[in-house]
Write a protein that holds these residues in place. Sequence first.
Motif, PDB file in Angstrom:
ATOM      1  N   GLU A   1      -3.309  -8.539 -14.067  1.00 57.98           N
ATOM      2  CA  GLU A   1      -3.603  -7.537 -13.048  1.00 57.98           C
ATOM      3  C   GLU A   1      -2.852  -7.904 -11.774  1.00 57.98           C
ATOM      4  O   GLU A   1      -2.659  -9.076 -11.467  1.00 57.98           O
ATOM      5  N   GLY A   2      -2.408  -6.882 -11.056  1.00 60.06           N
ATOM      6  CA  GLY A   2      -1.844  -7.100  -9.732  1.00 60.06           C
ATOM      7  C   GLY A   2      -2.703  -6.402  -8.709  1.00 60.06           C
ATOM      8  O   GLY A   2      -3.513  -5.529  -9.037  1.00 60.06           O
ATOM      9  N   SER A   3      -2.536  -6.789  -7.456  1.00 62.19           N
ATOM     10  CA  SER A   3      -3.287  -6.157  -6.379  1.00 62.19           C
ATOM     11  C   SER A   3      -2.324  -5.653  -5.322  1.00 62.19           C
ATOM     12  O   SER A   3      -1.470  -6.401  -4.851  1.00 62.19           O
ATOM     13  N   VAL A   4      -2.454  -4.377  -4.984  1.00 61.77           N
ATOM     14  CA  VAL A   4      -1.747  -3.814  -3.841  1.00 61.77           C
ATOM     15  C   VAL A   4      -2.799  -3.579  -2.775  1.00 61.77           C
ATOM     16  O   VAL A   4      -3.757  -2.820  -2.990  1.00 61.77           O
ATOM     17  N   ILE A   5      -2.656  -4.237  -1.635  1.00 62.26           N
ATOM     18  CA  ILE A   5      -3.682  -4.188  -0.593  1.00 62.26           C
ATOM     19  C   ILE A   5      -3.093  -3.565   0.666  1.00 62.26           C
ATOM     20  O   ILE A   5      -2.119  -4.078   1.230  1.00 62.26           O
ATOM     21  N   VAL A   6      -3.650  -2.437   1.061  1.00 65.98           N
ATOM     22  CA  VAL A   6      -3.217  -1.740   2.273  1.00 65.98           C
ATOM     23  C   VAL A   6      -3.960  -2.374   3.445  1.00 65.98           C
ATOM     24  O   VAL A   6      -5.191  -2.280   3.537  1.00 65.98           O
ATOM     25  N   THR A   7      -3.213  -3.019   4.337  1.00 65.79           N
ATOM     26  CA  THR A   7      -3.866  -3.834   5.368  1.00 65.79           C
ATOM     27  C   THR A   7      -4.042  -3.115   6.701  1.00 65.79           C
ATOM     28  O   THR A   7      -4.569  -3.704   7.643  1.00 65.79           O
ATOM     29  N   ASP A   8      -3.599  -1.867   6.793  1.00 67.17           N
ATOM     30  CA  ASP A   8      -3.854  -1.089   8.008  1.00 67.17           C
ATOM     31  C   ASP A   8      -5.261  -0.504   7.916  1.00 67.17           C
ATOM     32  O   ASP A   8      -5.493   0.445   7.158  1.00 67.17           O
TER      33      ASP A   8
ATOM     34  N   ILE B   1      -6.129  -1.364  -6.345  1.00 71.55           N
ATOM     35  CA  ILE B   1      -5.688  -0.918  -5.028  1.00 71.55           C
ATOM     36  C   ILE B   1      -6.806  -1.186  -4.024  1.00 71.55           C
ATOM     37  O   ILE B   1      -7.897  -0.630  -4.138  1.00 71.55           O
ATOM     38  N   GLY B   2      -6.529  -2.047  -3.065  1.00 69.58           N
ATOM     39  CA  GLY B   2      -7.529  -2.413  -2.071  1.00 69.58           C
ATOM     40  C   GLY B   2      -7.172  -1.890  -0.691  1.00 69.58           C
ATOM     41  O   GLY B   2      -5.999  -1.825  -0.330  1.00 69.58           O
ATOM     42  N   PHE B   3      -8.197  -1.528   0.074  1.00 71.61           N
ATOM     43  CA  PHE B   3      -7.995  -1.042   1.440  1.00 71.61           C
ATOM     44  C   PHE B   3      -8.821  -1.896   2.398  1.00 71.61           C
ATOM     45  O   PHE B   3     -10.040  -2.007   2.245  1.00 71.61           O
ATOM     46  N   ALA B   4      -8.144  -2.482   3.366  1.00 72.12           N
ATOM     47  CA  ALA B   4      -8.841  -3.287   4.360  1.00 72.12           C
ATOM     48  C   ALA B   4      -9.602  -2.384   5.323  1.00 72.12           C
ATOM     49  O   ALA B   4      -9.242  -1.215   5.532  1.00 72.12           O
TER      50      ALA B   4
END
Length: 1019
Positions: free
Chosen positions: A641-648, A434-437
């Motif tokens: 692996e998958g990536s969910v990236i929150v771009t806000d 889980i990534g956060f910009a």
Amino acid sequence: MIFGTKSNYMLKYQKAKAKLVEYDIPQKDYPKFPLDSNELSYPVIYIISRYAESIIEDDTPGQEEFAPYIVKASQYFDAAVGAKDRTPYDADFLLSGSAAYFLSNDFGSSKVLCATLFERAKDISTMGVSQIILRNLLGYLLLDRAFPMVSDTSGGEKLCRALSFYYISGDGLPKIQQSMREYREAIYRSNDSMEIYYVDILLAVITIALSKASWELLPQYSKLEPKEWAEYLKSSKAPKMLWPAQQLIGEKDVLNGANAIVQLPTGVGKTKSIELIIRSSFTSNRTTTAIIVAPLRALCNEIASDLAAAFGESVLINQFSDILENDFFVDVTQKSTLLICTPEKLNYIIHHQVEFLDGIGLYIFDESHMFDDENRGTAYELLISEIRKHINVKKQIVLLSAVLSNAEQIRQWLFNENGVLASDPSIKTTPKSIGFASQTRDIHYYSEDSEQEDFYVPRSIEIVSLKKLGKERKKRYFPELTDAKDIAIYYANKLCRNGGAAIFANQARSVQTIIRRIIELDSRGYDLSGIRKCSNTLEMNRIAKLVADHYGYEHPYAKACLMGVAPHYSSLPNGVRLAVEYSFRKKDLHLVICTSTLAQGVNIPIKYLFMTSFMLNQNSMKVRNFQNLMGRTARSGMYTEGSVIVTDPKLFDNKSDRIKGGFYKWEDCVKMFDSHAAEPCKSSILWLVQNIKINYKLHIEGAYIANYIINNYSQPNCFKSCFEGLLQTYEEKTHIPLNENSAVTLNFALAVRQHVVEAIENHLCFVLSNDENADAQIVASETCKGTFAYFIANDAEKELLIKIFNAIAQKVKTVNREEIKRYSETMLGINDSLVIETWLAENHFVEQSLTDSEILEMLLSFFMDTHPIRKSKEYFQMICRMWLNGDSFVDMKKETGVQISDIEDICNKLISYEFSFFIGNIIDVIDAADDEGIAILISKLLLLQRKLKYGVCSETAISICEKVFNDRLLANSIAGQIRVESIDTNHIIEALKTCKNSILKFLSVYPTYFSARINWLCR
């Protein structure tokens, strides 16, 4: 402790290095890692060696000691390959990683590394014999590759022959055990350290594989003799072994006929599990007819396609259309028949022919978490309740869902002690990072602990200036670091080379906003080659051609397809959606801009999901809906692996701000990723007695609404009067009117409750129509007590629910018994049915000899008088005629001037669904007496209903949409080539075969999906 704090940090650093490579970060920008993660190689080799040894020697304490670390060992080897800093060892890392994933029961990730090994390390001349056998065995078990023999003097060839014989015949286990002992002793005598390392891993893999072998487990779980499975297990379609999800349903006795709630995460082998449940049921002769119910036509299509490939000609697969019409005749004496339909279609079927249920021996409900869906929940719950009454010891019902946090509660309601819950928290889907910009241009990754950041990727965004257009003076840059959509586009362009990517938009109009931004970036000279290079130009041109036929070449969707980008949402023309999904699966397309439709069971291989919003329209997305969407990433067997990236970026950057609410938004966001935070699946029927929340200050007591229904339901416009009364009461108390937004919220909540009550009313008509002597009040009480709503309600709510059902029954009792059956068939409430009856009588509709065009004009006027048409009402009739004529959206826009987005909604929702459904209601209200004139009228109405559903102009085109592929423009064109207007669904495939070559030539400029479908059907 083998894996202590230091080792865990080293593993994080190894994963971080792999991420830095993934994001193409220059080495000069790498953070300074305080530990050398490469030093972890020795501990993980020790872990996998000791774990393998404990498996071979059946050392339970040893397995328990090392099992917690085997997953970390597999992740280390995986990340070591991704880091690309020790490429000479890639073959060893891939083989060790694949084996470690295998030993940890993660067969999907094992398959991915195994496939990569075969792709990259084709030279096996430097490998030892044990390495080669291990590589070949994993390829055989996971990739269905051939299992070649090896030639050596240590016993490897003998072992290979014993294994090969077992998987072909199911016999010879003692010989394998003997060969394993002899081979291991020979390798140990050789004193070759690498061979000793790999021989133990090889024999551990064999031990695990044999313990999960289909030859062993399928007869055991199904309580059938091995010979009854032999033909299937000898075929190439059979799995060599059962994955954890399939073992679970076996252990829970589902393959032996147990009723079950199956709660498993997305991507763990659900389709194969469904196939095995059906095979067991057919093979054991418990039934010859099974039905699968799935919520979307697209999902029904996918299930039908997968199971047709699995069963071949041995099972008759009948996928009902989702038009509510009498097309559901089934010869239940036909051996091994599989039916597939939506819940609405099954509901319609049993309302017309309840004895249909008598011939079904197995019910499978996929994506079965719809009890609290505001549009479909009530009918779904009553359908399940009705089917439950027909279940006996010889019949089986299975509900599957990935997001039923209260699955045990549903099991108790549905089965009591006569069913099982198949759920195991140790069976996990492919992990997601889980990534956060952030506006700092970094991206911060978390996994299990939202308080503890795993690692970050520094300076992952490079801002560039854009070319000015026209007379612009202001400088423009990309990406704008405050714009979630810009950041999503930037990362998608950068990362989609590594795998499929999806940018999530909260609604269809936002899909077009993102696509327009991509087109603008291209026009401003921004380098979008990351997207273009990983798409198949020829296939994207074909998709663009189809999109242009529907929307015109100047439409953003057509332009985007030429750039390697495609839209995906529910109102998109079905053919376009099918083509997009197919090309995505084939890796010809790597980027879709999508809505939550993607969460509803569509299986396309996404590695990256970019979340631009957590809102659905004006409401926050449910946790379980988000997790269903997130489950589409990293399909098992395709990615490790998958990536969910929150771009806000505001979510991460303001996460500590309690004053402006950033802290609370961060908490809400983090909760979306927590599987334990998923809301329980409730009941829409229960809403009738629960509070209506207008805003954070104002709510309406559920008991007030319930009592109003109880006391006033027999009165006309009950819910409208309730709404007006509440507005008046509020104004009297506060001396000010309820504000517009709150009034809209209240009106919507009451409309939902009216829909719930009308669904109950129709169901009571159905139950009473099948028992002439039944007492309406008793039926109402028993029906209420059989609902999930009643099961989970408190005592006060239960009392109110009983009273509401009884109030509805009081109204039903006023209806003539002869009319109740007809009303139940309409799938409407009594009032709506009476409106239709009155109109038919006043307009002498049945008595007249009307032409097709006269029928259409009369029904159009009637529909517009009774249904709200909020968009372009003055053009509705013209759009409807053009829809029936087969005209495209772009042609409709030219003729009417209405925006294509509005035309799309009008055609796909109002015309294809509501108007088509409305004509079905009219057909059911008309008394189908033995009258030639009425029979002719009904046949005309049925044809019109189907034409409206698909937007085509002939029965032949309808048959193509129902049996071949549902694209209205292509169906009309192919029907024109066949040159016969009235070919029914039973004969359409034969008609296609006579024109196959010319049809394939016509389809050669269109997406490959359509030609592939024709070739498969006409084989």
